[in-house]
Design an enzyme around this catalytic site. Structure first.
Site, short mmCIF file in Angstrom:
data_model
loop_
_atom_site.label_atom_id
_atom_site.label_comp_id
_atom_site.label_asym_id
_atom_site.label_seq_id
_atom_site.Cartn_x
_atom_site.Cartn_y
_atom_site.Cartn_z
N PRO A 88 -26.74 -0.16 31.60
CA PRO A 88 -27.83 0.40 30.78
C PRO A 88 -28.62 1.48 31.51
O PRO A 88 -29.37 2.23 30.88
CB PRO A 88 -28.72 -0.82 30.48
N GLU A 115 -26.66 -10.08 36.70
CA GLU A 115 -27.76 -9.11 36.57
C GLU A 115 -27.32 -7.71 36.93
O GLU A 115 -28.07 -6.76 36.79
CB GLU A 115 -28.96 -9.53 37.42
N ARG A 153 -8.25 8.37 22.53
CA ARG A 153 -7.88 8.97 21.24
C ARG A 153 -7.99 10.49 21.26
O ARG A 153 -7.50 11.16 20.35
CB ARG A 153 -8.71 8.38 20.10
N ASP A 168 -13.22 15.00 13.25
CA ASP A 168 -14.20 13.95 13.40
C ASP A 168 -15.62 14.45 13.41
O ASP A 168 -15.90 15.57 13.80
CB ASP A 168 -14.00 13.23 14.74
C1 4GM Z 1 -25.49 -3.65 34.77
C2 4GM Z 1 -26.55 -4.52 34.86
C3 4GM Z 1 -23.44 -1.53 29.84
C4 4GM Z 1 -24.48 -3.90 33.86
C5 4GM Z 1 -26.61 -5.62 34.04
C6 4GM Z 1 -23.27 -2.74 30.51
C7 4GM Z 1 -25.09 -2.57 28.48
C8 4GM Z 1 -24.36 -1.45 28.82
C9 4GM Z 1 -24.52 -5.00 33.05
C10 4GM Z 1 -25.58 -5.86 33.13
C11 4GM Z 1 -24.04 -3.83 30.14
C12 4GM Z 1 -24.57 -0.19 28.07
C13 4GM Z 1 -23.43 -5.25 32.06
N1 4GM Z 1 -24.91 -3.71 29.11
N2 4GM Z 1 -25.72 -0.01 27.42
N3 4GM Z 1 -23.97 -5.04 30.73
O1 4GM Z 1 -23.69 0.66 28.10
O2 4GM Z 1 -25.62 -6.93 32.28
#
Ligand code: 4GM
Length: 245
Positions: A88, A115, A153, A168
């Protein structure tokens, strides 16, 4: 194109990539998805891949050695590859990024669980941190599968009909797609827009362009500001009240 995925759950990535057009491209050998689990690189008898965070707090953090060794194992099997960490905290993935990745021979995707991963993994081995958007998943596997799908793709030959990638949403002008209709012409009192049945290809192209412009301006106005509209587009956008939002 070859994808390497570092994941504690290799079967989960395969389950998502082995279906549909990407699954068929994998069967034909045009796309390869190779996985490696940090678990197989843990040296203790419990095959430990995570530990409690220094400084305290909830959850567990993936430790450097098993994950870095898993990345190395994939690098040894693949052509020179960038390593992408799905998190994230990453730069937001979009069609332009998918296009850029599709021009590479191979890509390694690193999936976090718990985490997250020890920051030294990122420092040592990650080239880019990428996010699908502002939400949290329990692991990076679903995000990695989405990136593989969006990138694969675009690789020539993967889609049956090469024009469908070009047509697309986002592909050429960054606009949302126009509405689509198929049979029947009348469903439960809802008619297909008559222009689509007219056979007038210029009128159809103009209607579709107008619908794409109207949808984009209503739903995602920030995309309109980024795309440079022609005078004809501006006229279409002003002209008619839309049939739908
Ligand atoms: C890092 C830290 C990607 C990765 C905590 C991975 C959302 C996305 C993770 C985590 C993720 C995204 C793995 N969650 N928004 N989780 O692309 O839980």
């Amino acid at each position: 194109m070859k994808f390497g995925v570092v994941t504690l759950f290799p079967e989960s990535v395969a389950a998502l990539t082995d279906i549909g057009v990407i699954g068929r491209a994998i069967e034909r050998g045009e796309v390869v998805v190779d996985t490696e689990s940090p678990r197989g690189h843990a040296h203790d008898k419990h095959r430990t891949v995570d530990d409690r965070p220094f400084g305290g707090g909830p959850g567990m953090v993936m430790t450097p050695q098993p994950t870095l060794d898993a990345i190395q194992a994939l690098k040894a099997r693949l052509p020179p590859s960038k390593v992408i960490y799905l998190s994230p905290q990453g730069a937001v993935f979009d069609q332009a990024m998918a296009q850029r990745f599709s021009e590479m021979d191979s890509l390694i995707l690193l999936c976090g669980r718990y985490e997250g991963i020890d920051e030294r993994i990122t420092e040592r081995a990650v080239d880019e941190e990428v996010s699908l958007g502002d939400f949290v998943l329990s692991g990076g596997e679903v995000a990695a599968a989405a990136v593989i799908d969006a990138v694969a793709r675009l690789v020539p030959g993967v889609l049956g009909h090469p024009e469908s990638a070009v047509q697309d949403s986002f592909a050429d002008d960054g606009l949302l797609d126009h509405p689509h209709y198929t049979r029947p012409e009348l469903y439960d009192g809802m008619a297909v827009p008559s222009v689509l049945l007219s056979g007038d290809h210029k009128a159809i192209a103009m209607w579709r362009r107008q619908q794409a412009l109207l949808r984009t301006s209503r739903r995602r106005p920030e995309l309109i500001e980024e795309s440079t509209l022609s005078e004809a587009d501006k006229a279409l956008l002003k002209k008619i009240e839309p049939t739908q939002g």
